[in-house]
Scaffold this motif. Sequence first.
Motif, PDB file in Angstrom:
ATOM      1  N   LEU A 131       0.825  -1.206   0.000  1.00  0.00           N
ATOM      2  CA  LEU A 131       0.000   0.000   0.000  1.00  0.00           C
ATOM      3  C   LEU A 131       0.858   1.254   0.000  1.00  0.00           C
ATOM      4  CD1 LEU A 131      -2.976  -0.819   2.423  1.00  0.00           C
ATOM      5  CD2 LEU A 131      -2.971  -0.760  -0.073  1.00  0.00           C
ATOM      6  N   VAL A 132       1.969   1.203   0.727  1.00  0.00           N
ATOM      7  CA  VAL A 132       2.905   2.333   0.730  1.00  0.00           C
ATOM      8  C   VAL A 132       3.446   2.547  -0.684  1.00  0.00           C
ATOM      9  CG1 VAL A 132       5.134   3.161   1.583  1.00  0.00           C
ATOM     10  CG2 VAL A 132       3.542   2.044   3.152  1.00  0.00           C
ATOM     11  N   LYS A 133       3.804   1.458  -1.342  1.00  0.00           N
ATOM     12  CA  LYS A 133       4.302   1.561  -2.717  1.00  0.00           C
ATOM     13  C   LYS A 133       3.230   2.134  -3.643  1.00  0.00           C
ATOM     14  CE  LYS A 133       7.686  -2.235  -2.545  1.00  0.00           C
ATOM     15  NZ  LYS A 133       8.049  -3.570  -3.079  1.00  0.00           N
ATOM     16  N   ASP A 134       2.009   1.664  -3.469  1.00  0.00           N
ATOM     17  CA  ASP A 134       0.905   2.136  -4.303  1.00  0.00           C
ATOM     18  C   ASP A 134       0.721   3.643  -4.142  1.00  0.00           C
ATOM     19  OD1 ASP A 134      -1.351   2.385  -5.872  1.00  0.00           O
ATOM     20  OD2 ASP A 134      -2.679   1.295  -4.500  1.00  0.00           O
ATOM     21  N   GLY A 135       0.631   4.099  -2.899  1.00  0.00           N
ATOM     22  CA  GLY A 135       0.439   5.522  -2.656  1.00  0.00           C
ATOM     23  C   GLY A 135       1.589   6.360  -3.173  1.00  0.00           C
ATOM     24  N   THR A 136       2.798   5.903  -2.929  1.00  0.00           N
ATOM     25  CA  THR A 136       3.987   6.622  -3.381  1.00  0.00           C
ATOM     26  C   THR A 136       4.023   6.721  -4.901  1.00  0.00           C
ATOM     27  OG1 THR A 136       5.229   5.861  -1.445  1.00  0.00           O
ATOM     28  CG2 THR A 136       6.512   6.637  -3.333  1.00  0.00           C
ATOM     29  N   ASN A 137       3.774   5.609  -5.555  1.00  0.00           N
ATOM     30  CA  ASN A 137       3.821   5.581  -7.018  1.00  0.00           C
ATOM     31  C   ASN A 137       2.693   6.398  -7.639  1.00  0.00           C
ATOM     32  OD1 ASN A 137       6.086   3.958  -6.904  1.00  0.00           O
ATOM     33  ND2 ASN A 137       4.921   2.055  -6.989  1.00  0.00           N
ATOM     34  N   ARG A 138       1.554   6.462  -6.974  1.00  0.00           N
ATOM     35  CA  ARG A 138       0.466   7.316  -7.477  1.00  0.00           C
ATOM     36  C   ARG A 138       0.902   8.782  -7.501  1.00  0.00           C
ATOM     37  NH1 ARG A 138      -5.535   5.434  -5.501  1.00  0.00           N
ATOM     38  NH2 ARG A 138      -5.278   3.180  -5.617  1.00  0.00           N
ATOM     39  N   ILE A 139       1.556   9.204  -6.437  1.00  0.00           N
ATOM     40  CA  ILE A 139       2.004  10.600  -6.368  1.00  0.00           C
ATOM     41  C   ILE A 139       3.071  10.873  -7.422  1.00  0.00           C
ATOM     42  CG2 ILE A 139       3.145  12.337  -4.925  1.00  0.00           C
ATOM     43  CD1 ILE A 139       1.878  10.922  -2.487  1.00  0.00           C
ATOM     44  N   ILE A 140       4.041   9.984  -7.545  1.00  0.00           N
ATOM     45  CA  ILE A 140       5.121  10.172  -8.510  1.00  0.00           C
ATOM     46  C   ILE A 140       4.587  10.179  -9.941  1.00  0.00           C
ATOM     47  CG2 ILE A 140       7.173   9.062  -9.490  1.00  0.00           C
ATOM     48  CD1 ILE A 140       7.925   8.243  -6.626  1.00  0.00           C
ATOM     49  N   SER A 141       3.668   9.282 -10.240  1.00  0.00           N
ATOM     50  CA  SER A 141       3.088   9.234 -11.587  1.00  0.00           C
ATOM     51  C   SER A 141       2.341  10.527 -11.902  1.00  0.00           C
ATOM     52  CB  SER A 141       2.150   8.036 -11.717  1.00  0.00           C
ATOM     53  OG  SER A 141       2.857   6.821 -11.599  1.00  0.00           O
ATOM     54  N   ALA A 142       1.614  11.041 -10.914  1.00  0.00           N
ATOM     55  CA  ALA A 142       0.876  12.291 -11.126  1.00  0.00           C
ATOM     56  C   ALA A 142       1.837  13.455 -11.333  1.00  0.00           C
ATOM     57  CB  ALA A 142      -0.047  12.561  -9.941  1.00  0.00           C
ATOM     58  N   LEU A 143       2.933  13.462 -10.601  1.00  0.00           N
ATOM     59  CA  LEU A 143       3.943  14.508 -10.777  1.00  0.00           C
ATOM     60  C   LEU A 143       4.571  14.427 -12.162  1.00  0.00           C
ATOM     61  CD1 LEU A 143       5.683  14.324  -7.274  1.00  0.00           C
ATOM     62  CD2 LEU A 143       4.327  16.249  -8.143  1.00  0.00           C
ATOM     63  N   ASP A 144       4.863  13.211 -12.602  1.00  0.00           N
ATOM     64  CA  ASP A 144       5.464  13.032 -13.934  1.00  0.00           C
ATOM     65  C   ASP A 144       4.500  13.477 -15.032  1.00  0.00           C
ATOM     66  OD1 ASP A 144       7.768  12.065 -12.792  1.00  0.00           O
ATOM     67  OD2 ASP A 144       7.267   9.942 -13.093  1.00  0.00           O
ATOM     68  N   ARG A 145       3.218  13.176 -14.877  1.00  0.00           N
ATOM     69  CA  ARG A 145       2.228  13.619 -15.870  1.00  0.00           C
ATOM     70  C   ARG A 145       2.144  15.138 -15.882  1.00  0.00           C
ATOM     71  NH1 ARG A 145      -0.783   9.350 -13.562  1.00  0.00           N
ATOM     72  NH2 ARG A 145      -2.114  10.826 -12.425  1.00  0.00           N
ATOM     73  N   ARG A 146       2.221  15.709 -14.695  1.00  0.00           N
ATOM     74  CA  ARG A 146       2.173  17.168 -14.597  1.00  0.00           C
ATOM     75  C   ARG A 146       3.358  17.785 -15.321  1.00  0.00           C
ATOM     76  NH1 ARG A 146       4.035  21.240 -11.051  1.00  0.00           N
ATOM     77  NH2 ARG A 146       2.533  22.946 -10.758  1.00  0.00           N
ATOM     78  N   ASP A 147       4.535  17.209 -15.137  1.00  0.00           N
ATOM     79  CA  ASP A 147       5.739  17.723 -15.806  1.00  0.00           C
ATOM     80  C   ASP A 147       5.637  17.601 -17.324  1.00  0.00           C
ATOM     81  OD1 ASP A 147       6.875  18.354 -13.385  1.00  0.00           O
ATOM     82  OD2 ASP A 147       8.043  16.498 -13.231  1.00  0.00           O
ATOM     83  N   SER A 148       5.107  16.486 -17.784  1.00  0.00           N
ATOM     84  CA  SER A 148       5.014  16.266 -19.233  1.00  0.00           C
ATOM     85  C   SER A 148       3.995  17.172 -19.902  1.00  0.00           C
ATOM     86  CB  SER A 148       4.654  14.797 -19.509  1.00  0.00           C
ATOM     87  OG  SER A 148       3.361  14.497 -19.037  1.00  0.00           O
ATOM     88  N   ASN A 149       3.050  17.699 -19.107  1.00  0.00           N
ATOM     89  CA  ASN A 149       2.014  18.572 -19.670  1.00  0.00           C
ATOM     90  C   ASN A 149       2.387  20.053 -19.633  1.00  0.00           C
ATOM     91  OD1 ASN A 149       0.294  16.418 -20.236  1.00  0.00           O
ATOM     92  ND2 ASN A 149      -0.634  16.473 -18.193  1.00  0.00           N
TER      93      ASN A 149
END
Length: 393
Positions: free
Chosen positions: A374-392
């Motif tokens: 669950l920690v991995k899931d939450g962490t990866n959700r945040i990182i993925s959202a940050l990466d999408r934000r950067d790419s946009n």
Amino acid sequence: MDFSFNKQINRKNTRAVKWDLVKTLYGAEDVLPMWVADMDFQTPPAVTQALTERAKHGIFGYTFTDNALQDTITNWLSYKHDWDVKSSSIVYSPGVIVTLHMAMQTFTEVGDKVLIQTPVYPPFYDIIKKHDRELVKNQLVLDGDKYKIDFKDFENQLKQGVKAFILCNPHNPIGRVWTETELAEIVALCKQYNVLILSDEIHADLVFAPNKHIPIAKLDPSMTDNIITCMSPTKTFNLAGLQVSYAIVNDKQKREALEKTFHKQGLHILNTMGITALEAAYLEGKDWLVKLMEQLEENMNYVINQFANRKDVNVFKAEGTYLLWFDFRALNLSQEQLKIFLEKEAKVGLNDGASFGEEGTGFMRMNIACPLELVKDGTNRIISALDRRDSNK
């Protein structure tokens, strides 16, 4: 005994605040809740067994506290914190926050100044404001990657006639475990200005090596009578719903006055199951706690390592608690924008940093007391959202 902290327990439909209020709080069912400070780990088997045996008895009448329970608590404090406490100094309570409310009623008057160190646990503000006391702040200073106490400001605030100081150690939300040097300076200043210390030490057992929790009441025998220490097994062993805690009040007059206030409010009987759980946890939970701390440290290290090379987020390494403090200020978002980003884009529910005071603006708090997946899931959700934000961009 082999304790497993990897099993994911379904807590939905148990009236769990963390899980069953997700849609109410975040507007969607697919948000991963990592906020309220309870654990997604089962309590020690010894506690479950004790509660089961007590339930089998089938009668849940009025229950009293006895010498055996007092000895269980004092033995735990000696074992865990090398602190010799008199059994007679124990005052029972449904919870630490309840005790702080009772202490505020008992030892301060309307209009009295009460000091807290911000950012800090939101109920501290309520304890002061709801009793019509004057809130005084000693803002913690961020020095690099570590918060420190501004002792010059601390003393200046005390000079203004502060009546009581609420200490949080380990500190929630920043995860600091105050050192003996820091605590000694607090004690010396409060002694100099005759300030009552109300010490919330509910996370005392949840400290990562090499840090060591030191009960502030241990430091100066001449100040012991002017310190009230609030503790509980509820954070340590995930028993929050059973509502059991205690305070260490060495001074007899203060103890009797506090107990009188509890009685006035009809809060003089503990939950039967809370008593059972406390006793079992302190008597048989030592090995479980060792393994818990290993799991929490693994969880924390995972999160910190995942964000280590990012410039847009900083995660503070906690010295104690199972709560991580995130600095998102580099994103240049308003607090409302930050909340929306995490809830709508990352699909993770964290504690709003601003709820800990205006000093928490730009920050969020994550609860890592759950299985590593669950920690991995939450962490990866945040990182993925940050990466999408950067790419946009």
